[in-house]
Scaffold this motif. Structure first.
Motif, PDB file in Angstrom:
ATOM      1  N   TYR A 158      -0.443  -6.983  14.168  1.00  0.00           N
ATOM      2  CA  TYR A 158       0.077  -8.190  14.813  1.00  0.00           C
ATOM      3  C   TYR A 158      -1.121  -9.074  15.130  1.00  0.00           C
ATOM      4  N   PRO A 159      -0.980 -10.361  15.027  1.00  0.00           N
ATOM      5  CA  PRO A 159       0.165 -11.110  14.531  1.00  0.00           C
ATOM      6  C   PRO A 159       0.374 -10.905  13.034  1.00  0.00           C
ATOM      7  N   ARG A 160       1.613 -11.144  12.586  1.00  0.00           N
ATOM      8  CA  ARG A 160       1.864 -11.105  11.159  1.00  0.00           C
ATOM      9  C   ARG A 160       1.078 -12.234  10.498  1.00  0.00           C
ATOM     10  N   ALA A 161       0.560 -11.964   9.328  1.00  0.00           N
ATOM     11  CA  ALA A 161      -0.225 -12.972   8.611  1.00  0.00           C
ATOM     12  C   ALA A 161       0.008 -12.791   7.121  1.00  0.00           C
ATOM     13  N   PRO A 162       0.288 -13.854   6.406  1.00  0.00           N
ATOM     14  CA  PRO A 162       0.522 -13.708   4.967  1.00  0.00           C
ATOM     15  C   PRO A 162      -0.679 -13.131   4.239  1.00  0.00           C
ATOM     16  N   GLU A 163      -1.880 -13.403   4.755  1.00  0.00           N
ATOM     17  CA  GLU A 163      -3.073 -12.867   4.097  1.00  0.00           C
ATOM     18  C   GLU A 163      -3.139 -11.348   4.195  1.00  0.00           C
ATOM     19  N   LEU A 164      -2.743 -10.784   5.348  1.00  0.00           N
ATOM     20  CA  LEU A 164      -2.748  -9.328   5.479  1.00  0.00           C
ATOM     21  C   LEU A 164      -1.593  -8.697   4.712  1.00  0.00           C
ATOM     22  N   ASP A 165      -0.470  -9.399   4.638  1.00  0.00           N
ATOM     23  CA  ASP A 165       0.614  -8.919   3.776  1.00  0.00           C
ATOM     24  C   ASP A 165       0.134  -8.861   2.323  1.00  0.00           C
ATOM     25  N   ALA A 166      -0.608  -9.882   1.905  1.00  0.00           N
ATOM     26  CA  ALA A 166      -1.137  -9.916   0.535  1.00  0.00           C
ATOM     27  C   ALA A 166      -2.139  -8.791   0.320  1.00  0.00           C
ATOM     28  N   TRP A 167      -2.944  -8.497   1.338  1.00  0.00           N
ATOM     29  CA  TRP A 167      -3.892  -7.379   1.259  1.00  0.00           C
ATOM     30  C   TRP A 167      -3.159  -6.064   1.035  1.00  0.00           C
ATOM     31  N   MET A 168      -2.098  -5.822   1.802  1.00  0.00           N
ATOM     32  CA  MET A 168      -1.354  -4.577   1.650  1.00  0.00           C
ATOM     33  C   MET A 168      -0.743  -4.471   0.261  1.00  0.00           C
ATOM     34  N   ASP A 169      -0.132  -5.551  -0.201  1.00  0.00           N
ATOM     35  CA  ASP A 169       0.471  -5.535  -1.530  1.00  0.00           C
ATOM     36  C   ASP A 169      -0.578  -5.275  -2.604  1.00  0.00           C
ATOM     37  N   LEU A 170      -1.721  -5.925  -2.480  1.00  0.00           N
ATOM     38  CA  LEU A 170      -2.786  -5.752  -3.461  1.00  0.00           C
ATOM     39  C   LEU A 170      -3.314  -4.323  -3.439  1.00  0.00           C
ATOM     40  N   TYR A 171      -3.558  -3.803  -2.238  1.00  0.00           N
ATOM     41  CA  TYR A 171      -4.089  -2.439  -2.173  1.00  0.00           C
ATOM     42  C   TYR A 171      -3.120  -1.434  -2.794  1.00  0.00           C
ATOM     43  N   GLN A 172      -1.847  -1.565  -2.486  1.00  0.00           N
ATOM     44  CA  GLN A 172      -0.856  -0.661  -3.055  1.00  0.00           C
ATOM     45  C   GLN A 172      -0.882  -0.716  -4.583  1.00  0.00           C
ATOM     46  N   ARG A 173      -0.944  -1.909  -5.132  1.00  0.00           N
ATOM     47  CA  ARG A 173      -0.918  -2.040  -6.588  1.00  0.00           C
ATOM     48  C   ARG A 173      -2.171  -1.467  -7.235  1.00  0.00           C
ATOM     49  N   VAL A 174      -3.351  -1.742  -6.665  1.00  0.00           N
ATOM     50  CA  VAL A 174      -4.593  -1.234  -7.254  1.00  0.00           C
ATOM     51  C   VAL A 174      -4.673   0.287  -7.115  1.00  0.00           C
ATOM     52  N   ALA A 175      -4.335   0.811  -5.941  1.00  0.00           N
ATOM     53  CA  ALA A 175      -4.417   2.259  -5.730  1.00  0.00           C
ATOM     54  C   ALA A 175      -3.483   3.012  -6.672  1.00  0.00           C
ATOM     55  N   ARG A 176      -2.286   2.504  -6.837  1.00  0.00           N
ATOM     56  CA  ARG A 176      -1.341   3.173  -7.745  1.00  0.00           C
ATOM     57  C   ARG A 176      -1.786   3.043  -9.200  1.00  0.00           C
ATOM     58  N   HIS A 177      -2.339   1.896  -9.547  1.00  0.00           N
ATOM     59  CA  HIS A 177      -2.877   1.724 -10.902  1.00  0.00           C
ATOM     60  C   HIS A 177      -3.992   2.741 -11.158  1.00  0.00           C
ATOM     61  N   ASN A 178      -4.735   3.076 -10.122  1.00  0.00           N
ATOM     62  CA  ASN A 178      -5.824   4.048 -10.235  1.00  0.00           C
ATOM     63  C   ASN A 178      -5.343   5.495 -10.229  1.00  0.00           C
ATOM     64  N   GLY A 179      -4.039   5.705 -10.046  1.00  0.00           N
ATOM     65  CA  GLY A 179      -3.500   7.061 -10.074  1.00  0.00           C
ATOM     66  C   GLY A 179      -3.355   7.714  -8.724  1.00  0.00           C
ATOM     67  N   GLY A 180      -3.566   6.951  -7.640  1.00  0.00           N
ATOM     68  CA  GLY A 180      -3.469   7.513  -6.301  1.00  0.00           C
ATOM     69  C   GLY A 180      -2.105   7.299  -5.674  1.00  0.00           C
ATOM     70  N   GLU A 181      -1.954   7.803  -4.460  1.00  0.00           N
ATOM     71  CA  GLU A 181      -0.726   7.659  -3.674  1.00  0.00           C
ATOM     72  C   GLU A 181      -1.109   7.168  -2.284  1.00  0.00           C
ATOM     73  N   PRO A 182      -1.108   5.832  -2.073  1.00  0.00           N
ATOM     74  CA  PRO A 182      -1.570   5.297  -0.799  1.00  0.00           C
ATOM     75  C   PRO A 182      -0.693   5.675   0.388  1.00  0.00           C
ATOM     76  N   ASP A 183       0.559   6.077   0.153  1.00  0.00           N
ATOM     77  CA  ASP A 183       1.433   6.490   1.250  1.00  0.00           C
ATOM     78  C   ASP A 183       1.461   8.013   1.358  1.00  0.00           C
ATOM     79  N   ALA A 184       0.287   8.604   1.336  1.00  0.00           N
ATOM     80  CA  ALA A 184       0.169  10.063   1.305  1.00  0.00           C
ATOM     81  C   ALA A 184       0.608  10.721   2.600  1.00  0.00           C
ATOM     82  N   GLY A 185       0.389  10.059   3.730  1.00  0.00           N
ATOM     83  CA  GLY A 185       0.621  10.698   5.026  1.00  0.00           C
ATOM     84  C   GLY A 185       1.990  11.311   5.178  1.00  0.00           C
ATOM     85  N   ARG A 186       3.006  10.677   4.633  1.00  0.00           N
ATOM     86  CA  ARG A 186       4.382  11.161   4.778  1.00  0.00           C
ATOM     87  C   ARG A 186       4.729  12.268   3.781  1.00  0.00           C
ATOM     88  N   ARG A 187       3.860  12.480   2.804  1.00  0.00           N
ATOM     89  CA  ARG A 187       4.148  13.443   1.739  1.00  0.00           C
ATOM     90  C   ARG A 187       3.430  14.779   1.915  1.00  0.00           C
TER      91      ARG A 187
END
Length: 265
Positions: A148-177
């Motif tokens: 907080y506060p919500r910011a489009p730039e941080l939303d873009a960061w999260m989206d970008l990180y998810q896409r790059v990490a998955r492209h690299n073969g990782g699982e960025p949402d590992a904690g729940r798994r």
């Protein structure tokens, strides 16, 4: 095979030096008793390793990382902290060059989210753990992070990180798994614990936001994003500016949820 999303740029490795046993392995500290042997997988620059080695001394300690550069940093950290007797190795968690049942505790911090096969990695950790020992692993969960506060730039960061990490073969949402992976690896006695880092005090906010405003421009994450068409330089600049603005907001909070497992052998 996976590629490590963050890389070894100083904007990454310097930030890892904040981590220690108390803030990153609290869930496992009761297992770190004097005389127990310890394998620390994914040691990075070695600040957690040094703390854990002091706790289990005079037990045998082996620190392992897939990056020779990280192992050199960890060795230097141990020397600086006066921690002796740690054996440093470059290795692959999927194929540990270690005998069966050779450690009382096997620890892995922020590792499983980056590997090609988390179940195989945990199976190897299980193999090298002695009867009566424990595998302790903890990973963050990117989709569970909030700010907080919500910011489009941080939303873009999260989206970008998810896409790059998955492209690299990782699982960025590992904690729940973590439990699912542990059970698939053959563990039957698994305890799950939820932990969190809060980067919300003025000091922590300035550090966290400042670090990410630099990392998104300079680290391997930035290089990969540009080279593979996940983002333009202008988009990275906007994300960096968003992090800098967030870091200066007195109402800013950022929480990193982390899922941890203790697996008895």
């Amino acid at each position: 095979m996976t590629r490590y999303t963050h890389g070894q740029h100083p904007s990454v490795t310097d930030s890892y030096r904040w981590r220690n046993a108390a803030n990153s392995a609290a869930y496992a500290l009761a297992e770190m008793t004097p005389g127990r042997s310890l394998l620390d997988i994914g040691c990075g620059p070695g600040t957690i390793t040094a703390d854990l080695a002091a706790r289990v001394a005079p037990g045998r300690v082996v620190a392992l990382d897939s990056s020779a550069e990280a192992v050199d940093l960890a060795r230097a950290t141990a020397e600086k902290e006066g921690v002796e007797g740690v054996e440093f190795r470059v290795g692959d968690v999927h194929e540990l060059d270690l005998p069966d049942a050779s450690f009382d505790v096997v620890h892995a911090h922020q590792v499983l989210q980056h590997v090609a096969d988390p179940v195989r990695a945990l199976s190897e950790m299980r193999r090298v753990t002695a009867p009566g020992g424990v595998v302790a692993a903890c990973d963050s969960d990117y989709a569970g992070m909030y700010w907080y506060p919500r910011a489009p730039e941080l939303d873009a960061w999260m989206d970008l990180y998810q896409r790059v990490a998955r492209h690299n073969g990782g699982e960025p949402d590992a904690g729940r798994r973590m439990v699912a992976w542990a059970r698939a690896a053959g563990f039957t006695d698994v305890t799950y614990l939820a932990e969190a880092w809060s980067h919300s005090s003025p000091e922590r906010r300035a550090w966290w936001g400042g670090m990410w405003s630099r990392r998104i421009l300079e680290s391997d994450l930035a290089r990969q994003a540009l080279a593979e068409g996940h983002a333009t330089r202008e988009e990275l600049e906007r994300i960096s500016a968003g992090w800098a603005a967030w870091s200066e907001d007195p109402e800013g909070v950022f929480v990193v949820p982390r899922g941890a497992i203790l697996c008895r052998v």
